[in-house]
Every structure is written in structure tokens, then in C-alpha cells.
Write a protein that holds these residues in place. Structure first.
Motif, PDB file in Angstrom:
ATOM      1  N   GLU A 345      83.031 -85.943 -28.580  1.00 40.58           N
ATOM      2  CA  GLU A 345      83.693 -86.655 -27.485  1.00 40.58           C
ATOM      3  C   GLU A 345      84.897 -85.828 -27.058  1.00 40.58           C
ATOM      4  O   GLU A 345      85.747 -85.491 -27.876  1.00 40.58           O
ATOM      5  N   ILE A 346      84.954 -85.494 -25.760  1.00 41.76           N
ATOM      6  CA  ILE A 346      86.006 -84.630 -25.233  1.00 41.76           C
ATOM      7  C   ILE A 346      86.622 -85.290 -24.007  1.00 41.76           C
ATOM      8  O   ILE A 346      85.901 -85.724 -23.110  1.00 41.76           O
ATOM      9  N   GLY A 347      87.949 -85.360 -23.962  1.00 42.11           N
ATOM     10  CA  GLY A 347      88.590 -85.931 -22.774  1.00 42.11           C
ATOM     11  C   GLY A 347      89.945 -86.516 -23.072  1.00 42.11           C
ATOM     12  O   GLY A 347      90.649 -86.082 -23.985  1.00 42.11           O
ATOM     13  N   ASP A 348      90.301 -87.551 -22.297  1.00 41.21           N
ATOM     14  CA  ASP A 348      91.562 -88.246 -22.530  1.00 41.21           C
ATOM     15  C   ASP A 348      91.257 -89.715 -22.818  1.00 41.21           C
ATOM     16  O   ASP A 348      90.132 -90.076 -23.139  1.00 41.21           O
ATOM     17  N   LYS A 349      92.247 -90.563 -22.689  1.00 40.19           N
ATOM     18  CA  LYS A 349      92.047 -91.968 -23.043  1.00 40.19           C
ATOM     19  C   LYS A 349      91.174 -92.709 -22.048  1.00 40.19           C
ATOM     20  O   LYS A 349      90.600 -93.759 -22.362  1.00 40.19           O
ATOM     21  N   THR A 350      91.064 -92.187 -20.829  1.00 40.65           N
ATOM     22  CA  THR A 350      90.293 -92.891 -19.795  1.00 40.65           C
ATOM     23  C   THR A 350      88.967 -92.214 -19.465  1.00 40.65           C
ATOM     24  O   THR A 350      87.998 -92.879 -19.138  1.00 40.65           O
ATOM     25  N   ASP A 351      88.925 -90.883 -19.523  1.00 34.70           N
ATOM     26  CA  ASP A 351      87.701 -90.138 -19.194  1.00 34.70           C
ATOM     27  C   ASP A 351      87.260 -89.331 -20.397  1.00 34.70           C
ATOM     28  O   ASP A 351      87.975 -88.436 -20.849  1.00 34.70           O
ATOM     29  N   LYS A 352      86.073 -89.638 -20.895  1.00 37.66           N
ATOM     30  CA  LYS A 352      85.536 -88.908 -22.039  1.00 37.66           C
ATOM     31  C   LYS A 352      84.120 -88.435 -21.739  1.00 37.66           C
ATOM     32  O   LYS A 352      83.299 -89.175 -21.211  1.00 37.66           O
ATOM     33  N   VAL A 353      83.857 -87.191 -22.083  1.00 36.52           N
ATOM     34  CA  VAL A 353      82.507 -86.648 -22.018  1.00 36.52           C
ATOM     35  C   VAL A 353      81.919 -86.711 -23.421  1.00 36.52           C
ATOM     36  O   VAL A 353      82.539 -86.245 -24.385  1.00 36.52           O
ATOM     37  N   ILE A 354      80.743 -87.289 -23.531  1.00 31.44           N
ATOM     38  CA  ILE A 354      80.067 -87.416 -24.822  1.00 31.44           C
ATOM     39  C   ILE A 354      78.883 -86.458 -24.848  1.00 31.44           C
ATOM     40  O   ILE A 354      78.007 -86.508 -23.986  1.00 31.44           O
ATOM     41  N   ILE A 355      78.876 -85.570 -25.828  1.00 25.83           N
ATOM     42  CA  ILE A 355      77.817 -84.576 -25.962  1.00 25.83           C
ATOM     43  C   ILE A 355      77.137 -84.772 -27.308  1.00 25.83           C
ATOM     44  O   ILE A 355      77.798 -84.762 -28.352  1.00 25.83           O
ATOM     45  N   LYS A 356      75.818 -84.956 -27.290  1.00 28.12           N
ATOM     46  CA  LYS A 356      75.047 -85.131 -28.519  1.00 28.12           C
ATOM     47  C   LYS A 356      73.878 -84.164 -28.526  1.00 28.12           C
ATOM     48  O   LYS A 356      73.276 -83.894 -27.489  1.00 28.12           O
ATOM     49  N   THR A 371      72.108 -84.278 -24.899  1.00 29.16           N
ATOM     50  CA  THR A 371      72.494 -85.208 -23.826  1.00 29.16           C
ATOM     51  C   THR A 371      73.990 -85.084 -23.557  1.00 29.16           C
ATOM     52  O   THR A 371      74.788 -84.886 -24.478  1.00 29.16           O
ATOM     53  N   VAL A 372      74.345 -85.203 -22.283  1.00 31.59           N
ATOM     54  CA  VAL A 372      75.740 -85.173 -21.853  1.00 31.59           C
ATOM     55  C   VAL A 372      75.960 -86.374 -20.943  1.00 31.59           C
ATOM     56  O   VAL A 372      75.212 -86.573 -19.975  1.00 31.59           O
ATOM     57  N   LYS A 373      76.973 -87.184 -21.238  1.00 35.27           N
ATOM     58  CA  LYS A 373      77.252 -88.347 -20.393  1.00 35.27           C
ATOM     59  C   LYS A 373      78.736 -88.677 -20.422  1.00 35.27           C
ATOM     60  O   LYS A 373      79.463 -88.279 -21.339  1.00 35.27           O
ATOM     61  N   MET A 374      79.164 -89.411 -19.408  1.00 35.50           N
ATOM     62  CA  MET A 374      80.533 -89.906 -19.360  1.00 35.50           C
ATOM     63  C   MET A 374      80.598 -91.259 -20.048  1.00 35.50           C
ATOM     64  O   MET A 374      79.722 -92.110 -19.842  1.00 35.50           O
ATOM     65  N   ASP A 375      81.617 -91.441 -20.851  1.00 38.35           N
ATOM     66  CA  ASP A 375      81.776 -92.712 -21.551  1.00 38.35           C
ATOM     67  C   ASP A 375      81.944 -93.854 -20.547  1.00 38.35           C
ATOM     68  O   ASP A 375      82.765 -93.790 -19.638  1.00 38.35           O
ATOM     69  N   GLY A 376      81.136 -94.902 -20.704  1.00 38.00           N
ATOM     70  CA  GLY A 376      81.217 -96.061 -19.826  1.00 38.00           C
ATOM     71  C   GLY A 376      80.509 -95.884 -18.505  1.00 38.00           C
ATOM     72  O   GLY A 376      80.594 -96.750 -17.627  1.00 38.00           O
ATOM     73  N   ASP A 377      79.796 -94.768 -18.340  1.00 37.95           N
ATOM     74  CA  ASP A 377      79.085 -94.483 -17.092  1.00 37.95           C
ATOM     75  C   ASP A 377      77.594 -94.436 -17.387  1.00 37.95           C
ATOM     76  O   ASP A 377      77.164 -93.897 -18.407  1.00 37.95           O
ATOM     77  N   ALA A 378      76.792 -94.955 -16.474  1.00 37.49           N
ATOM     78  CA  ALA A 378      75.344 -94.980 -16.684  1.00 37.49           C
ATOM     79  C   ALA A 378      74.704 -93.619 -16.469  1.00 37.49           C
ATOM     80  O   ALA A 378      73.561 -93.388 -16.899  1.00 37.49           O
ATOM     81  N   SER A 379      75.384 -92.703 -15.798  1.00 33.00           N
ATOM     82  CA  SER A 379      74.796 -91.401 -15.505  1.00 33.00           C
ATOM     83  C   SER A 379      74.757 -90.530 -16.759  1.00 33.00           C
ATOM     84  O   SER A 379      75.618 -90.630 -17.637  1.00 33.00           O
ATOM     85  N   TYR A 380      73.743 -89.660 -16.830  1.00 31.62           N
ATOM     86  CA  TYR A 380      73.632 -88.738 -17.954  1.00 31.62           C
ATOM     87  C   TYR A 380      72.796 -87.528 -17.564  1.00 31.62           C
ATOM     88  O   TYR A 380      71.970 -87.571 -16.642  1.00 31.62           O
ATOM     89  N   LEU A 381      73.023 -86.445 -18.276  1.00 25.70           N
ATOM     90  CA  LEU A 381      72.247 -85.216 -18.141  1.00 25.70           C
ATOM     91  C   LEU A 381      71.577 -84.969 -19.482  1.00 25.70           C
ATOM     92  O   LEU A 381      72.226 -85.052 -20.530  1.00 25.70           O
ATOM     93  N   GLU A 382      70.286 -84.653 -19.461  1.00 25.97           N
ATOM     94  CA  GLU A 382      69.552 -84.511 -20.717  1.00 25.97           C
ATOM     95  C   GLU A 382      68.623 -83.308 -20.683  1.00 25.97           C
ATOM     96  O   GLU A 382      68.004 -83.005 -19.664  1.00 25.97           O
ATOM     97  N   TYR A 383      68.545 -82.623 -21.813  1.00 32.90           N
ATOM     98  CA  TYR A 383      67.589 -81.533 -22.008  1.00 32.90           C
ATOM     99  C   TYR A 383      66.693 -81.875 -23.185  1.00 32.90           C
ATOM    100  O   TYR A 383      67.171 -82.283 -24.244  1.00 32.90           O
ATOM    101  N   LYS A 384      65.391 -81.702 -22.992  1.00 30.50           N
ATOM    102  CA  LYS A 384      64.435 -81.882 -24.087  1.00 30.50           C
ATOM    103  C   LYS A 384      63.517 -80.668 -24.135  1.00 30.50           C
ATOM    104  O   LYS A 384      63.040 -80.198 -23.096  1.00 30.50           O
TER     105      LYS A 384
END
Length: 501
Positions: A345-356, A371-384
Motif C-alpha cells: 500500500e503506497i500513498g497518503d492518508k486519503t489516497d492509497k494505491v494497493i499493489i498485490k 493487480t493495482v487498484k486505488m483504495d476505496g475505488d472500484a477501478s483496477y488494473l490487472e495482469y494475468k
């Protein structure tokens, strides 16, 4: 994300990974444990990636050291969604068109040849050829009897003949294109590593590092034990450290030359054509950065904590507050020969990018998910990815997808690639879909081999446009080039007319 957050992330990169180099002896003080773990973690990750794609890296090294030829064939077909509204004639044209690009390169000599051939409904557009060395560019066109030559040093003058107000670069940068003057060379990399990363490491105070107790770290279903090492810098120590690095950079003529060249390359503007004293401008920028650091508020200083097991980092925490913004990096990872897992999890108290990520490489088979997504946001980027290596041949199916509240996008990439000693071949199929409706398919067939030398037929007539005056230049382009191209294009249009009418 605010400017202070971005600056904080840059600082985090320097303090976490930037100093991860082996400039220390391994008697394992707290400071040495910290950077040894950073080094070993980075080295292990690179080693596993190179082992996984050993065939590809071996061929890449060969292409740098040997003379090679690549041939790429492109073709496309509309998907079901496109079939419903495209004109039948356009569909027929797309499905019966192809593009072929051939490149030959000798990176030791600094020679590159590129040739493009196209076929549209059996109408051929062949023999568009470009040949370049570090000093000159030669262009051969199917409709022109001459071969056009432009020396690198004459580029600025030629551009001013086409546009009197031209203020861009004086050269094409052919030496960089051909690899004869790479801006960020191995030598420059070693210089920056020695002069800045080593300096950064040595300036960090030993007392800023402490070793704690071992703690349990859980990532997924795995339970690991990590030894805790903390780096804690006060506000003044952070400021002093980065001011020293910037003061060093201010006096570094070699670094100034690199930044100047990078600017000219990225902007296409030569400093000699601008009313700018680059050295003075750079000093001003660095002084402003130094003053900005001195004036900034970092009330809690900087804290970076790692937990390592057998010198490999299994968990980390980084935190620094700049003004009212707090930058936080929290991560867990497990690095094994057959499986790597990470959660960040990378960011500040309001905006965080979650990478798994979950990467597996076992028995010559890979199954990967990132997967890469913003915390609290429905959008995501995924590689399989799903890959199997049998001997020299890798078969793969990969998907890159993006989805938000409004739409979804997906690119399926499948095929196989074979890398042998002196040749390689690969077949790629790309399927592009929007909102689950297939738009089009792209096929790319690639072959490559080692050859003896780069070949280019210069022809019987070479016209050096850099040696022309304005009148000769205008006459050549407005008469010779225009007339021969017009005649050629007219013939091609007539071929199309015969197809459709």
C-alpha cells in the motif's frame, strides 16, 4: 496527489531502494543489516526474473553483440463489434492488408537498416528503406530515383530551410539512436552509483539504525519470522542529508552534462539555440530545491522499518510527514525460488494505491497475477499470465485488463516464442475488447537471426540535402521529389480503382 506527497515518495525510493548497493563490509551492524537486506532482496528478485526468462535474456545479449535481422509481419481482422457497423469494403480492405518491417542492426559498428513493405488488397507499397550510422541518415523511397542523404550535423540547417523560425535540435541524435553515445551508459550508471548512492549511504548516521526483536509476519497463508531493523532520522538529519546531496550535485559538471543531454533529447531543443545559460539555470533550480528543503516542515522526521529473514525483506514500513501530508508505504512479501507473493500500500492518508502480486514458476510453468487498484475505488488494473516452457519454446496466454464503474477494457495476448542459439521466432495474437465486445484482433509474426553484416544498396545517385543552398533545396523538393511521388501515387490509385470498379 499533492506535490509534497510526490517528493516524499521520491525520498522513500532513495532511502528504501536507492542506497541498496554493496558499499559496505558484512560485519552486520544495524546499518549494514538494513542495506544488506535491501541489496539481497533486489538481487534475488532480479535473479529469479532472469532465470524465468533466461532464453529471452540470452537472445537479447546476442542481439547487442552480434549482427542481427528481425522480420515482423502484422495483420489485423475486425472483431464482432466492428463487423456490425463497418462498411463491407473497409472490412475487406482491413482483412486483406498486411505490413512487414525488416530491421538489421550492428550495435558494435553503430549501423541500423529498417525496411517497410505494405500490401493493401494486393496493391504493394514496398521498399521504404532507411539506413543510419552515428553520422548520417540515408533514405531510399520506391518512387525516387535518388537516395537522400542527411548528415547528422546538418539537421538544424535543413530544418531552417523548411522553416526559417525553427529553433529545435541541431542534430538528429544519430549517435544515440545507433547506441554509439548512450546517455545513460554503464559507465554513467557506475559513476552515479559511486558518487551519489555510496555518498548517500556513507552520510547516513550509524546511530539512526537499531535492531529489534524477531517478529512473526503473515502474508497470505504463509507465516514468516522477520528480524526488525529500524532507520529513524530526525527532521534536521533528513534536511542535512538531502541538502548535502544537492550541494554535491551543484558542483558536479558530469551530472550537469547528463541532465543537459537528457533535456535536449527529450525536448528536441538544443541549448545552443536557446537564450539560456544552462549551468546558471541548473544552479538556480538546485538552490530553490535546497531552500525548499530547509523551509519545509518534517515534524516527525523519517521512519523506515524492515523485517528480514535470511537477509531477504519480508515486511517494510516507511512513513514521513511533509507539512500536512503523510506519506506511508506498507508492504509484505515472500520471495522463494518457485513463488513470490507481495502486498503493498503506497500513498497518503486519503489516497492509497494497493499493489498485490502472486508469481509462480515451477517445473517450467508460470502462473502470475498482479493487480493495482486505488483504495476505496472500484477501478483496477490487472495482469494475468499462464506460461509453459518446453526446451526453447515458451507458450503463453496473458491478459491485461482495466475496469471501473463505467467500462471495462481487456487485451488478451497469446502465442509462443522459440529462442535458439542463432535464431528466434515468435507468433503473437492480440485480441482487444471493450465492455466485453471484441473490437479487433492483431497478429504479429516475428523471426530473427544472426547475419554477417547490415546490407543497404545505396544506388547510383546519392543526393546530400545538407549540402544544398535554399534555392537548390526548394527546387529538389518542389520539383524532383514532388513530381516523382505524384506519378507513383497516381499509379497506385489506378490500381485501387481497378479493384473496386
Amino acid at each position: 496527489m499533492k506535490k509534497s506527497v510526490i517528493i516524499g515518495i521520491i525520498v522513500a525510493f532513495l532511502t528504501i531502494g536507492g542506497g541498496a548497493t554493496a558499499f559496505f563490509i558484512f560485519n552486520k551492524s544495524a546499518k549494514q543489516q538494513y542495506f544488506l537486506a535491501e541489496t539481497k532482496t533486489m538481487e534475488k528478485s532480479i535473479e529469479l526474473f532472469k532465470d524465468k526468462y533466461a532464453n529471452e535474456f540470452e537472445w537479447y545479449d546476442k542481439s547487442k553483440n552480434d549482427v542481427t535481422e528481425y522480420v515482423m509481419d502484422f495483420s489485423a481482422s475486425p472483431g464482432e463489434e466492428m463487423l456490425s457497423f463497418l462498411d463491407p469494403q473497409i472490412l475487406d480492405t482491413v482483412e486483406n492488408s498486411s505490413l512487414k518491417i525488416t530491421t538489421q542492426s550492428d550495435m558494435k559498428k553503430g549501423e541500423i537498416m529498417a525496411k517497410m513493405d505494405a500490401n493493401v488488397m494486393d496493391v504493394e507499397f514496398n521498399d521504404f528503406i532507411m539506413y543510419l550510422t552515428s553520422e548520417k541518415l540515408l533514405v531510399s523511397l520506391p518512387f525516387l530515383q535518388d537516395t537522400i542523404q542527411l548528415n547528422d550535423k546538418d539537421f538544424g540547417n535543413v530544418m531552417r530551410m523548411t522553416d526559417p523560425n525553427y529553433e529545435g535540435s541541431e542534430t538528429l541524435g544519430l549517435d544515440q539512436m545507433t547506441g554509439k553515445n548512450s546517455l545513460y551508459s554503464d559507465e554513467m550508471s557506475e559513476y552515479l552509483e559511486k558518487e551519489y548512492l555510496k555518498y548517500f549511504y556513507e552520510e547516513l548516521p550509524e546511530e539512526a539504525f537499531t535492531v529489534g526483536e524477531k517478529e512473526e509476519v503473515k502474508i497470505g497463508e504463509k507465516k514468516l519470522t522477520g528480524e526488525k531493523v529500524t532507520m529513524k532520522l530526525t527532521e534536521q538529519e533528513v534536511k542535512d542529508l538531502f541538502v548535502k546531496v544537492l550541494e554535491k550535485a551543484k558542483k558536479d559538471d558530469k551530472l550537469e552534462g547528463l541532465i543537459k543531454s537528457l533535456y535536449e533529447q527529450s525536448s528536441g531543443m538544443a541549448m545552443s539555440t536557446l537564450d539560456i545559460n544552462f549551468s546558471k539555470e541548473m544552479d538556480t533550480v538546485i538552490e530553490e530545491m535546497i531552500q525548499g528543503i530547509k523551509d519545509s516542515s518534517i515534524p516527525k522526521g523519517l521512519t523506515s522499518v524492515i523485517w528480514h529473514q535470511k537477509d531477504l525483506i519480508v515486511q517494510r514500513h516507511f512513513e514521513m510527514t511533509i507539512g500536512e501530508e503523510t506519506i506511508v508505504i506498507d508492504g509484505k512479501q515472500s520471495i522463494e525460488d518457485t513463488k513470490q507473493i507481495f502486498e503493498y500500500e503506497i500513498g497518503d492518508k486519503t489516497d492509497k494505491v494497493i499493489i498485490k502480486g502472486d508469481l509462480t514458476w515451477k517445473d517450467q510453468k508460470a502462473i502470475d497475477t498482479i493487480t493495482v487498484k486505488m483504495d476505496g475505488d472500484a477501478s483496477y488494473l490487472e495482469y494475468k499470465g499462464d506460461e509453459t516452457l518446453k526446451g526453447d519454446t515458451r507458450t503463453f496466454t496473458r491478459t491485461i485488463s482495466f475496469e471501473d464503474d463505467y467500462s471495462s477494457f481487456a487485451m488478451d495476448w497469446s502465442g509462443e516464442a522459440t529462442h535458439e542459439k542463432d535464431q528466434m521466432k515468435a507468433d503473437h495474437q492480440f485480441a482487444i475488447a471493450l465492455d466485453e465486445s471484441e473490437l479487433f484482433d492483431l497478429n504479429v509474426n516475428q523471426t530473427a537471426k544472426v547475419i554477417k553484416e547490415v546490407s543497404f544498396d545505396v544506388g547510383d545517385s546519392v543526393v546530400n540535402i545538407g549540402e544544398m543552398d535554399q534555392n537548390a533545396f526548394d527546387k529538389y523538393f518542389n520539383e524532383t521529389l514532388y513530381e516523382q511521388s505524384e506519378e507513383w501515387l497516381t499509379d497506385k490509385f489506378m490500381e485501387f480503382e481497378n479493384l473496386f470498379y
